[in-house]
Structure formats: structure tokens, C-alpha cells
Design a protein around this motif. Structure first.
Motif, PDB file in Angstrom:
ATOM      1  N   ILE A   1     -43.236  31.623 -13.860  1.00 52.54           N
ATOM      2  CA  ILE A   1     -43.893  31.487 -12.557  1.00 52.54           C
ATOM      3  C   ILE A   1     -45.136  32.385 -12.500  1.00 52.54           C
ATOM      4  O   ILE A   1     -46.195  32.003 -12.979  1.00 52.54           O
ATOM      5  N   HIS A   2     -44.989  33.580 -11.953  1.00 47.77           N
ATOM      6  CA  HIS A   2     -46.157  34.465 -11.884  1.00 47.77           C
ATOM      7  C   HIS A   2     -46.159  35.406 -13.087  1.00 47.77           C
ATOM      8  O   HIS A   2     -46.164  36.618 -12.954  1.00 47.77           O
ATOM      9  N   THR A   3     -46.149  34.802 -14.267  1.00 51.52           N
ATOM     10  CA  THR A   3     -46.124  35.577 -15.513  1.00 51.52           C
ATOM     11  C   THR A   3     -47.546  35.671 -16.054  1.00 51.52           C
ATOM     12  O   THR A   3     -48.226  34.639 -16.168  1.00 51.52           O
TER      13      THR A   3
ATOM     14  N   PRO B   1     -45.809  25.569   2.468  1.00 53.67           N
ATOM     15  CA  PRO B   1     -47.010  24.818   2.086  1.00 53.67           C
ATOM     16  C   PRO B   1     -47.436  25.223   0.677  1.00 53.67           C
ATOM     17  O   PRO B   1     -47.068  26.296   0.196  1.00 53.67           O
ATOM     18  N   ASP B   2     -48.249  24.374   0.028  1.00 51.24           N
ATOM     19  CA  ASP B   2     -48.653  24.702  -1.352  1.00 51.24           C
ATOM     20  C   ASP B   2     -49.817  25.678  -1.398  1.00 51.24           C
ATOM     21  O   ASP B   2     -50.105  26.259  -2.439  1.00 51.24           O
ATOM     22  N   HIS B   3     -50.500  25.863  -0.263  1.00 52.21           N
ATOM     23  CA  HIS B   3     -51.696  26.710  -0.288  1.00 52.21           C
ATOM     24  C   HIS B   3     -51.351  28.151   0.081  1.00 52.21           C
ATOM     25  O   HIS B   3     -50.222  28.462   0.465  1.00 52.21           O
TER      26      HIS B   3
ATOM     27  N   TYR C   1     -46.251  27.162 -17.743  1.00 57.88           N
ATOM     28  CA  TYR C   1     -46.826  28.321 -17.064  1.00 57.88           C
ATOM     29  C   TYR C   1     -47.575  27.857 -15.825  1.00 57.88           C
ATOM     30  O   TYR C   1     -47.876  26.668 -15.665  1.00 57.88           O
ATOM     31  N   HIS C   2     -47.831  28.808 -14.936  1.00 55.08           N
ATOM     32  CA  HIS C   2     -48.320  28.558 -13.578  1.00 55.08           C
ATOM     33  C   HIS C   2     -49.470  27.556 -13.519  1.00 55.08           C
ATOM     34  O   HIS C   2     -49.368  26.484 -12.920  1.00 55.08           O
ATOM     35  N   ASP C   3     -50.585  27.879 -14.149  1.00 57.59           N
ATOM     36  CA  ASP C   3     -51.759  27.027 -13.955  1.00 57.59           C
ATOM     37  C   ASP C   3     -51.636  25.687 -14.677  1.00 57.59           C
ATOM     38  O   ASP C   3     -52.271  24.707 -14.270  1.00 57.59           O
TER      39      ASP C   3
ATOM     40  N   VAL D   1     -36.182  28.388  -9.434  1.00 59.46           N
ATOM     41  CA  VAL D   1     -37.253  27.720 -10.158  1.00 59.46           C
ATOM     42  C   VAL D   1     -38.245  27.238  -9.113  1.00 59.46           C
ATOM     43  O   VAL D   1     -37.842  26.683  -8.086  1.00 59.46           O
ATOM     44  N   MET D   2     -39.532  27.489  -9.366  1.00 59.12           N
ATOM     45  CA  MET D   2     -40.563  27.014  -8.435  1.00 59.12           C
ATOM     46  C   MET D   2     -40.953  25.581  -8.786  1.00 59.12           C
ATOM     47  O   MET D   2     -41.249  25.289  -9.947  1.00 59.12           O
ATOM     48  N   MET D   3     -40.919  24.721  -7.773  1.00 57.25           N
ATOM     49  CA  MET D   3     -41.437  23.357  -7.956  1.00 57.25           C
ATOM     50  C   MET D   3     -42.508  23.107  -6.906  1.00 57.25           C
ATOM     51  O   MET D   3     -42.357  23.536  -5.760  1.00 57.25           O
ATOM     52  N   LEU D   4     -43.579  22.432  -7.294  1.00 57.24           N
ATOM     53  CA  LEU D   4     -44.518  21.912  -6.308  1.00 57.24           C
ATOM     54  C   LEU D   4     -44.374  20.407  -6.316  1.00 57.24           C
ATOM     55  O   LEU D   4     -44.429  19.780  -7.384  1.00 57.24           O
ATOM     56  N   ALA D   5     -44.121  19.865  -5.119  1.00 60.34           N
ATOM     57  CA  ALA D   5     -43.779  18.452  -5.038  1.00 60.34           C
ATOM     58  C   ALA D   5     -44.754  17.748  -4.114  1.00 60.34           C
ATOM     59  O   ALA D   5     -44.916  18.130  -2.952  1.00 60.34           O
TER      60      ALA D   5
ATOM     61  N   PRO E   1     -47.687  31.348   4.366  1.00 64.49           N
ATOM     62  CA  PRO E   1     -48.154  32.100   3.187  1.00 64.49           C
ATOM     63  C   PRO E   1     -48.299  33.616   3.386  1.00 64.49           C
ATOM     64  O   PRO E   1     -48.700  34.092   4.454  1.00 64.49           O
ATOM     65  N   ILE E   2     -47.979  34.305   2.323  1.00 69.18           N
ATOM     66  CA  ILE E   2     -48.159  35.764   2.244  1.00 69.18           C
ATOM     67  C   ILE E   2     -49.181  36.054   1.147  1.00 69.18           C
ATOM     68  O   ILE E   2     -49.378  35.236   0.252  1.00 69.18           O
ATOM     69  N   ALA E   3     -49.795  37.225   1.228  1.00 69.10           N
ATOM     70  CA  ALA E   3     -50.672  37.677   0.145  1.00 69.10           C
ATOM     71  C   ALA E   3     -49.911  38.744  -0.615  1.00 69.10           C
ATOM     72  O   ALA E   3     -49.629  39.812  -0.084  1.00 69.10           O
ATOM     73  N   LYS E   4     -49.582  38.418  -1.840  1.00 65.46           N
ATOM     74  CA  LYS E   4     -48.747  39.342  -2.616  1.00 65.46           C
ATOM     75  C   LYS E   4     -49.411  40.694  -2.779  1.00 65.46           C
ATOM     76  O   LYS E   4     -48.757  41.731  -2.744  1.00 65.46           O
ATOM     77  N   SER E   5     -50.740  40.690  -2.960  1.00 69.83           N
ATOM     78  CA  SER E   5     -51.415  41.972  -3.211  1.00 69.83           C
ATOM     79  C   SER E   5     -51.250  42.903  -2.012  1.00 69.83           C
ATOM     80  O   SER E   5     -51.109  44.114  -2.163  1.00 69.83           O
TER      81      SER E   5
ATOM     82  N   PRO F   1     -42.492  39.237  -7.151  1.00 66.02           N
ATOM     83  CA  PRO F   1     -43.760  38.514  -7.354  1.00 66.02           C
ATOM     84  C   PRO F   1     -44.118  37.613  -6.181  1.00 66.02           C
ATOM     85  O   PRO F   1     -45.288  37.305  -5.956  1.00 66.02           O
ATOM     86  N   GLY F   2     -43.123  37.144  -5.409  1.00 68.07           N
ATOM     87  CA  GLY F   2     -43.409  36.243  -4.290  1.00 68.07           C
ATOM     88  C   GLY F   2     -42.139  35.926  -3.533  1.00 68.07           C
ATOM     89  O   GLY F   2     -41.076  36.515  -3.770  1.00 68.07           O
ATOM     90  N   HIS F   3     -42.254  34.973  -2.570  1.00 70.14           N
ATOM     91  CA  HIS F   3     -41.081  34.534  -1.810  1.00 70.14           C
ATOM     92  C   HIS F   3     -39.958  34.062  -2.731  1.00 70.14           C
ATOM     93  O   HIS F   3     -38.774  34.282  -2.454  1.00 70.14           O
ATOM     94  N   THR F   4     -40.364  33.314  -3.772  1.00 72.98           N
ATOM     95  CA  THR F   4     -39.374  32.642  -4.625  1.00 72.98           C
ATOM     96  C   THR F   4     -38.317  33.628  -5.113  1.00 72.98           C
ATOM     97  O   THR F   4     -37.108  33.419  -4.952  1.00 72.98           O
TER      98      THR F   4
ATOM     99  N   VAL G   1     -31.929  26.098   1.639  1.00 67.22           N
ATOM    100  CA  VAL G   1     -33.140  25.292   1.459  1.00 67.22           C
ATOM    101  C   VAL G   1     -34.345  26.174   1.773  1.00 67.22           C
ATOM    102  O   VAL G   1     -34.380  26.850   2.808  1.00 67.22           O
ATOM    103  N   ARG G   2     -35.348  26.161   0.895  1.00 70.39           N
ATOM    104  CA  ARG G   2     -36.582  26.907   1.180  1.00 70.39           C
ATOM    105  C   ARG G   2     -37.789  26.109   0.683  1.00 70.39           C
ATOM    106  O   ARG G   2     -37.856  25.721  -0.482  1.00 70.39           O
ATOM    107  N   THR G   3     -38.724  25.869   1.583  1.00 67.45           N
ATOM    108  CA  THR G   3     -39.992  25.254   1.198  1.00 67.45           C
ATOM    109  C   THR G   3     -41.145  26.068   1.792  1.00 67.45           C
ATOM    110  O   THR G   3     -40.929  26.982   2.599  1.00 67.45           O
TER     111      THR G   3
HETATM  112  N1  LIG Z   1     -47.442  30.080  -7.037  1.00 69.30           N
HETATM  113  C1  LIG Z   1     -47.564  29.603  -5.696  1.00 69.30           C
HETATM  114  C2  LIG Z   1     -48.842  28.891  -5.555  1.00 69.30           C
HETATM  115  O1  LIG Z   1     -49.802  29.265  -6.183  1.00 69.30           O
HETATM  116  O2  LIG Z   1     -48.906  27.977  -4.757  1.00 69.30           O
HETATM  117  C3  LIG Z   1     -47.542  30.701  -4.716  1.00 69.30           C
HETATM  118  O3  LIG Z   1     -48.093  31.869  -5.205  1.00 69.30           O
HETATM  119  C4  LIG Z   1     -46.306  30.861  -3.931  1.00 69.30           C
HETATM  120  O4  LIG Z   1     -45.366  31.750  -4.425  1.00 69.30           O
HETATM  121  P1  LIG Z   1     -44.083  32.089  -3.581  1.00 69.30           P
HETATM  122  O5  LIG Z   1     -43.595  30.796  -2.982  1.00 69.30           O
HETATM  123  O6  LIG Z   1     -43.118  32.630  -4.572  1.00 69.30           O
HETATM  124  O7  LIG Z   1     -44.493  33.092  -2.580  1.00 69.30           O
END
Ligand SMILES: N[C@H](C(=O)O)[C@H](O)COP(=O)(O)O
Ligand SMILES: NC(=O)c1ccc[n+]([C@@H]2O[C@H](COP(=O)([O-])OP(=O)(O)OC[C@H]3O[C@@H](n4cnc5c(N)ncnc54)[C@H](O)[C@@H]3O)[C@@H](O)[C@H]2O)c1
Length: 335
Positions: A169-171, A299-301, A269-271, A154-158, A118-122, A132-135, A295-297
Motif C-alpha cells: 500500500i503506502h510502501t 472517497p478515492d481522492h 504497488y500503489h501507483d 487490503v486496499m482496493m479502489l473500486a 480524507p485525512i492528510a497523513k503528514s 500509514p493511513g485509515h486502512t 465495512v469501511r469505504t
Molecule cells: N492510497 C489512498 C489513495 O491514494 O487514494 C489513500 O492514501 C487513502 O489511504 P487510507 O484509506 O489508508 O487513508
């Protein structure tokens, strides 16, 4: 297959200790190498009370060592020693560089996929990180690579009982309705359907879609996006042959019986999507980018600054991210 490339993430977060722990307890995990600073990894191991790993440090991913007891590290040095829990923009270039080098290794065929810590976008935004992020960043880094299918990201959480993909995504919430065009919904539907087949081996995927408004708009009485935009886009996707149902009330799409009706659900939307999956599967869900040539995955946190360096971080989601990336790479290799 080649090993996975794991990018370091924010060195002040929990990523370093997750990499150190999973390397130390790697039995059963797919092979991986680290892209980042080996000294930081040694310090993270020491903080966990683990023996210092034996490293093979390289600057060229073509030169990975073959000794299973040695931890390959593609060297991206930090500018300054990390302080757990206290992110510093001075290390932003190294954080970004690790993502770039891990991606480059996968693009060049030295890694079978990328798992990002994980990275901190801020923090990165203060270093002019324009994504906005890795994606979106990894989509940018791979944008010129051949890709015969619908192109993401497209971001998927699986997780084990739920896969949720995001139409936005981060809209910022106020901009979500205007971002939901028919073209966007159609693109996301195709990318999700193709990924379920290609990367997850689901031959005839079934896709659900959340409504935007309460009760999916109640036939237009409390919002018209379902009638004007979302359901017409879904009808176009059905005409292409996808098994995708009209938008349903989002509040009733995540209980057990509803989840049994689809292989993945599109949240708008995200949430809307991440609250249910992180409630059900915070410990073992994986963030996966669909529609990329590599391929890119992840962790979800996030970076877990509040617990960094304390040995409290659970590695389950990182382990699941490694396993999912490996399985996706195997699926692609078989195709
Ligand atoms: N939206 C993700 C989440 O809340 O788990 C997270 O910010 C990761 O975003 P990237 O994979 O684009 O960095
Ligand atoms: N893949 C990514 O790069 C990614 C994903 C999500 C959030 N983030 C970033 O992370 C930063 C912090 O975000 P946040 O606070 O909303 O989410 P977070 O996931 O970092 O933390 C939320 C809570 O969960 C706990 N937690 C997180 N991971 C844990 C683990 N492995 N084991 C035990 N507890 C854990 C934390 O201690 C915290 O209390 C933000 O800057 C955000 O952008 C990055």
C-alpha cells in the motif's frame, strides 16, 4: 439497517463541505450520521451558501435521533476553528478521534459501516499517528474482533469498470520488491477473492495480477520476481480453487478488453494500481478496505487543500463511497 457513520476527516480539507453538501442534497443517499464537530459543519454549510442543518448532537451513538430531517452528529469537537486549506496539527487529535468513534460505533452495531472523509497523513504524523493511513488504523482498531475469513487490510479502489487491489500500500518504491513475498501475494489473493464474493456478490470471481517488471519479466530476462515469487503464489491460489491468472504485463492489463477478463486486478504497488483507476474513475471510484470485520469505504481522492472552502469540490466519489458501503452492509446482512 443502522445508518452509516461518516468521520470528519481533516477539517481544513474538503471533507466538511462534502458532508454538508450531500446532507443538503441527500435524496437517494443512504442514511448517515456525522462524527465530528457540528459547528465546523455549520461553517462549511454557510461557506457553500446552504441553510444551516438542524442537528441532533449526541455523545453516545446509541442515542441517534430518528427524525429524517435532523442531522445526527456524534460530537468530536475541534481544538481550534478550521481554516480551509491550512491544516493545523492542533486539530489532529479530533481528526483521529472521529475515526476512532466512527469505528467504535460500527463495532458496537450502531452503524452499519464507516465512511471516512480524507485525512492528510503528514499532518497526523506530526501528532504521533503511527499508521500509514485509515486502512491500517481501522484494521488495528478492529484487530480483536471475530472474523472467520482471511483478515486484511487490503486496499482496493473500486470504480464502475475497474476494481484494483494493492499487494503493497503506502510502501516506498525502493522497498516494494522485498515486500512482495509469496505469503503476502497468497494472503492478498485470498482476501480479494473472499471480498468479491462476500461484499460484492460475485459468486465465481476472476482475478488478474500485474507483473512487477516490464513485460512481466520477459521470462526472467528482465527481472525474476514473477518466476520466483508471484507466479508460484498464484499457482498456490489456483490450487485452492481461485480463478486467478499468472502475472501479466501491467501496461497491457488496464485497457477495455483486458479489464473484461477479470473482476478485480491485483497491482503490486500503489501507483501501479492507482494511476489507472484515478485516470479512469477519479470522480466516482471508491477506496474500500477488504478483509475487515466492519465495512469501511472512503472517497478515492484526498483532502484537496488547494480548493477547500471554495465550493469547487465534487461530491460524486463521496456519494459513491456511501452507496458502496451501504451495498456492502446489505450483502453482509443477507449472508
Ligand atoms: N492510497 C489512498 C489513495 O491514494 O487514494 C489513500 O492514501 C487513502 O489511504 P487510507 O484509506 O489508508 O487513508
Ligand atoms: N482517503 C484519504 O484519506 C486520502 C486519499 C488520498 C489522499 N489523501 C491525502 O490527501 C492529501 C492530498 O493528496 P493529493 O494532493 O495527492 O490528492 P488530492 O486528491 O487531495 O488532490 C489532487 C487534485 O485533485 C483535486 N481534487 C481532489 N478531490 C476533489 C474533488 N472532490 N473535487 C474536485 N477536485 C478534487 C484537488 O484539488 C487536487 O488538484 C495527502 O496528504 C494524502 O495523504 C487522503
Amino acid at each position: 439497517m443502522k445508518p452509516l457513520a461518516v468521520s470528519m476527516g481533516d477539517p481544513a480539507g474538503i471533507g466538511l463541505e462534502l458532508a454538508a453538501r450531500v446532507w443538503a442534497e441527500r435524496q437517494g443517499a443512504p442514511p448517515f450520521f456525522f462524527v465530528g464537530d457540528p459547528d465546523a459543519l455549520s461553517r462549511a454549510s454557510a461557506r457553500l451558501g446552504l441553510a444551516a442543518p438542524k442537528f441532533h448532537v449526541i455523545s453516545d451513538p446509541a442515542k441517534l435521533g430518528a427524525d429524517a430531517g435532523t442531522f445526527n452528529v456524534l460530537h468530536v469537537p475541534l481544538a481550534m476553528e478550521e481554516t480551509p486549506g491550512e491544516p493545523d496539527p492542533v486539530n489532529a487529535d479530533a481528526t483521529i478521534g472521529a475515526i476512532e468513534q466512527a469505528t467504535a460505533a460500527a463495532r458496537a452495531g450502531h452503524a452499519c459501516g464507516v465512511v471516512t472523509l480524507p485525512i492528510a497523513k503528514s499532518v497526523l504524523h506530526t501528532a504521533d499517528f503511527g499508521f500509514p493511513g485509515h486502512t491500517e488504523f481501522i484494521a488495528h482498531l478492529t484487530k480483536d474482533d471475530a472474523w472467520p475469513q482471511a483478515r486484511g487490510p487490503v486496499m482496493m479502489l473500486a470504480g464502475p469498470t475497474l476494481k484494483v487491489a494493492l499487494a503493497t500500500i503506502h510502501t516506498p518504491l525502493a522497498q516494494v520488491p522485498a515486500s512482495l513475498t509469496r505469503a503476502r501475494v497468497i494472503d492478498v489473493g485470498r482476501i480479494v477473492g473472499e471480498a468479491l464474493r462476500r461484499d460484492f456478490g460475485i459468486v465465481a470471481p476472476r482475478i488478474g495480477v500485474c507483473g512487477l517488471n516490464p513485460h512481466a519479466g520477459e521470462d526472467g530476462h528482465i527481472g525474476r520476481e514473477e518466476i520466483d515469487i508471484i507466479n508460484p503464489a498464484i499457482a498456490s491460489l489456483r490450487a485452492e480453487g481461485w480463478a486467478i491468472a499468472d502475472a501479466k504485463s501491467a501496461d497491457a492489463l488496464f485497457h477495455d478488453a483486458a479489464r473484461a477478463t477479470y473482476d478485480a486486478v491485483i497491482a503490486l504497488y500503489h501507483d501501479q494500481g492507482l494511476i489507472p483507476i484515478k485516470t479512469l474513475h477519479f470522480w466516482d471510484a471508491v477506496n474500500v478496505t477488504l478483509g475487515l470485520p466492519i465495512v469501511r469505504t472512503s472517497p478515492d481522492h484526498g483532502t484537496g487543500f488547494d480548493i477547500a472552502g471554495q465550493g469547487k469540490a465534487r461530491a460524486d466519489s463521496f456519494r459513491a463511497a456511501l452507496a458502496m458501503a451501504w451495498s456492502m452492509a446489505e450483502q453482509r446482512a443477507r449472508a
